[in-house]
Design a protein around this motif. Structure first.
Motif, PDB file in Angstrom:
ATOM      1  N   SER A 181      -3.730  -1.372  -8.768  1.00 45.41           N
ATOM      2  CA  SER A 181      -4.563  -0.520  -9.847  1.00 45.41           C
ATOM      3  C   SER A 181      -3.861   0.086 -10.764  1.00 45.41           C
ATOM      4  O   SER A 181      -4.645   0.305 -11.911  1.00 45.41           O
ATOM      5  N   ALA A 182      -2.457   0.206 -10.916  1.00 41.85           N
ATOM      6  CA  ALA A 182      -1.790   0.879 -12.128  1.00 41.85           C
ATOM      7  C   ALA A 182      -0.456   0.256 -12.360  1.00 41.85           C
ATOM      8  O   ALA A 182       0.211  -0.072 -11.214  1.00 41.85           O
ATOM      9  N   ASP A 183      -0.097   0.245 -13.678  1.00 40.98           N
ATOM     10  CA  ASP A 183       1.219  -0.303 -13.992  1.00 40.98           C
ATOM     11  C   ASP A 183       2.309   0.398 -12.923  1.00 40.98           C
ATOM     12  O   ASP A 183       3.307  -0.157 -12.900  1.00 40.98           O
ATOM     13  N   ALA A 184       2.486   1.605 -13.151  1.00 43.79           N
ATOM     14  CA  ALA A 184       3.232   2.464 -12.348  1.00 43.79           C
ATOM     15  C   ALA A 184       3.293   2.149 -11.075  1.00 43.79           C
ATOM     16  O   ALA A 184       4.447   2.175 -10.389  1.00 43.79           O
ATOM     17  N   GLU A 185       2.213   1.970 -10.437  1.00 46.82           N
ATOM     18  CA  GLU A 185       2.428   1.414  -8.890  1.00 46.82           C
ATOM     19  C   GLU A 185       3.066   0.060  -8.898  1.00 46.82           C
ATOM     20  O   GLU A 185       3.948   0.099  -7.931  1.00 46.82           O
ATOM     21  N   GLU A 186       2.737  -0.678  -9.677  1.00 55.89           N
ATOM     22  CA  GLU A 186       3.365  -2.079  -9.759  1.00 55.89           C
ATOM     23  C   GLU A 186       4.794  -1.855  -9.899  1.00 55.89           C
ATOM     24  O   GLU A 186       5.821  -2.550  -9.146  1.00 55.89           O
ATOM     25  N   ASP A 187       5.283  -1.324 -10.936  1.00 55.54           N
ATOM     26  CA  ASP A 187       6.722  -0.882 -11.095  1.00 55.54           C
ATOM     27  C   ASP A 187       7.326  -0.136  -9.973  1.00 55.54           C
ATOM     28  O   ASP A 187       8.586  -0.621  -9.800  1.00 55.54           O
ATOM     29  N   ALA A 188       6.801   0.790  -9.250  1.00 55.73           N
ATOM     30  CA  ALA A 188       7.547   1.263  -8.050  1.00 55.73           C
ATOM     31  C   ALA A 188       7.884   0.424  -6.899  1.00 55.73           C
ATOM     32  O   ALA A 188       8.730   0.229  -6.406  1.00 55.73           O
ATOM     33  N   ALA A 189       6.756  -0.467  -7.029  1.00 55.66           N
ATOM     34  CA  ALA A 189       6.838  -1.522  -5.900  1.00 55.66           C
ATOM     35  C   ALA A 189       7.793  -2.667  -6.130  1.00 55.66           C
ATOM     36  O   ALA A 189       8.642  -2.921  -5.205  1.00 55.66           O
ATOM     37  N   ILE A 190       7.802  -2.986  -7.226  1.00 53.91           N
ATOM     38  CA  ILE A 190       8.957  -3.980  -7.779  1.00 53.91           C
ATOM     39  C   ILE A 190      10.301  -3.292  -7.456  1.00 53.91           C
ATOM     40  O   ILE A 190      11.351  -3.835  -6.937  1.00 53.91           O
ATOM     41  N   GLU A 191      10.646  -2.152  -8.050  1.00 50.51           N
ATOM     42  CA  GLU A 191      11.831  -1.454  -7.709  1.00 50.51           C
ATOM     43  C   GLU A 191      12.232  -1.244  -6.328  1.00 50.51           C
ATOM     44  O   GLU A 191      13.437  -1.568  -6.109  1.00 50.51           O
ATOM     45  N   ALA A 192      11.344  -0.911  -5.584  1.00 51.00           N
ATOM     46  CA  ALA A 192      11.694  -0.857  -4.085  1.00 51.00           C
ATOM     47  C   ALA A 192      11.719  -2.018  -3.104  1.00 51.00           C
ATOM     48  O   ALA A 192      12.719  -2.111  -2.157  1.00 51.00           O
ATOM     49  N   LEU A 193      10.902  -3.116  -3.713  1.00 52.09           N
ATOM     50  CA  LEU A 193      10.835  -4.388  -2.824  1.00 52.09           C
ATOM     51  C   LEU A 193      11.857  -5.329  -3.304  1.00 52.09           C
ATOM     52  O   LEU A 193      12.065  -6.274  -2.441  1.00 52.09           O
ATOM     53  N   ALA A 240       0.821  -1.171   0.004  1.00 57.68           N
ATOM     54  CA  ALA A 240      -0.004  -0.092   0.152  1.00 57.68           C
ATOM     55  C   ALA A 240       0.917   1.199  -0.083  1.00 57.68           C
ATOM     56  O   ALA A 240       0.277   2.238  -0.386  1.00 57.68           O
ATOM     57  N   ASP A 241       2.169   1.169   0.423  1.00 58.23           N
ATOM     58  CA  ASP A 241       3.104   2.501   0.449  1.00 58.23           C
ATOM     59  C   ASP A 241       3.193   2.780  -1.037  1.00 58.23           C
ATOM     60  O   ASP A 241       3.676   3.900  -1.476  1.00 58.23           O
ATOM     61  N   TYR A 242       3.047   1.968  -2.145  1.00 57.71           N
ATOM     62  CA  TYR A 242       3.167   2.166  -3.454  1.00 57.71           C
ATOM     63  C   TYR A 242       1.995   2.545  -4.147  1.00 57.71           C
ATOM     64  O   TYR A 242       2.288   2.733  -5.507  1.00 57.71           O
ATOM     65  N   GLY A 243       1.003   2.460  -3.780  1.00 56.79           N
ATOM     66  CA  GLY A 243      -0.477   2.390  -4.488  1.00 56.79           C
ATOM     67  C   GLY A 243      -1.380   1.501  -4.109  1.00 56.79           C
ATOM     68  O   GLY A 243      -1.393   1.147  -2.825  1.00 56.79           O
ATOM     69  N   THR A 244      -2.494   1.779  -4.777  1.00 54.43           N
ATOM     70  CA  THR A 244      -3.766   0.953  -4.330  1.00 54.43           C
ATOM     71  C   THR A 244      -3.545  -0.477  -4.697  1.00 54.43           C
ATOM     72  O   THR A 244      -3.222  -1.044  -5.855  1.00 54.43           O
ATOM     73  N   VAL A 245      -3.858  -1.438  -3.698  1.00 58.64           N
ATOM     74  CA  VAL A 245      -3.651  -2.751  -3.788  1.00 58.64           C
ATOM     75  C   VAL A 245      -5.076  -3.272  -3.962  1.00 58.64           C
ATOM     76  O   VAL A 245      -5.817  -2.955  -3.281  1.00 58.64           O
ATOM     77  N   LYS A 246      -5.424  -4.121  -5.052  1.00 54.17           N
ATOM     78  CA  LYS A 246      -6.609  -4.484  -5.521  1.00 54.17           C
ATOM     79  C   LYS A 246      -6.992  -5.773  -4.873  1.00 54.17           C
ATOM     80  O   LYS A 246      -7.933  -6.195  -4.587  1.00 54.17           O
ATOM     81  N   ARG A 247      -5.796  -6.868  -4.849  1.00 54.95           N
ATOM     82  CA  ARG A 247      -5.954  -8.192  -4.556  1.00 54.95           C
ATOM     83  C   ARG A 247      -4.734  -8.699  -4.020  1.00 54.95           C
ATOM     84  O   ARG A 247      -3.851  -8.234  -4.805  1.00 54.95           O
ATOM     85  N   VAL A 248      -4.767  -9.417  -3.159  1.00 57.45           N
ATOM     86  CA  VAL A 248      -3.548 -10.342  -2.660  1.00 57.45           C
ATOM     87  C   VAL A 248      -3.820 -11.757  -2.607  1.00 57.45           C
ATOM     88  O   VAL A 248      -4.879 -12.035  -2.004  1.00 57.45           O
ATOM     89  N   THR A 249      -3.116 -12.578  -3.251  1.00 63.05           N
ATOM     90  CA  THR A 249      -3.302 -14.300  -3.372  1.00 63.05           C
ATOM     91  C   THR A 249      -2.335 -14.973  -2.663  1.00 63.05           C
ATOM     92  O   THR A 249      -1.177 -14.635  -3.347  1.00 63.05           O
TER      93      THR A 249
END
Length: 86
Positions: free
Chosen positions: A50-62, A22-31
């Motif tokens: 919710s957005a590709d840019a949020e996913e990219d930011a999370a991947i880069e950071a985590l 959630a620090d990187y954007g809106t989380v729609k689902r966790v499985t």
């Protein structure tokens, strides 16, 4: 698209993962896939944001970060491969 999160602790909940992402954007689902035989988590999860840019930011950071004593792997999830039935 979704994110693959590997090498997570077996006692991690969906809420724990959602809180981190959630620090990187809106989380729609966790499985968190469960082992069919034991009923325990398999040590990885999938996160949809919710957005590709949020996913990219999370991947880069985590990716490669230490979380709960483990170095987690975070990258774009690959499509599931069809395996022949036995």
């Amino acid at each position: 698209m979704s994110i693959y999160v590997g090498n997570i602790a077996y006692n991690v909940s969906q809420e724990d993962i959602q809180e981190v992402f959630a620090d990187y954007g809106t989380v729609k689902r966790v499985t968190i896939p469960m082992d069919r035989e034991t009923g325990r988590p398999r040590g990885f999860a999938f996160v949809e944001m919710s957005a590709d840019a949020e996913e990219d930011a999370a991947i880069e950071a985590l990716d490669g970060a230490e979380w709960l004593g483990r170095e987690i792997r975070v990258n774009k999830a690959r499509p599931r491969e069809e395996r022949p039935r036995r």
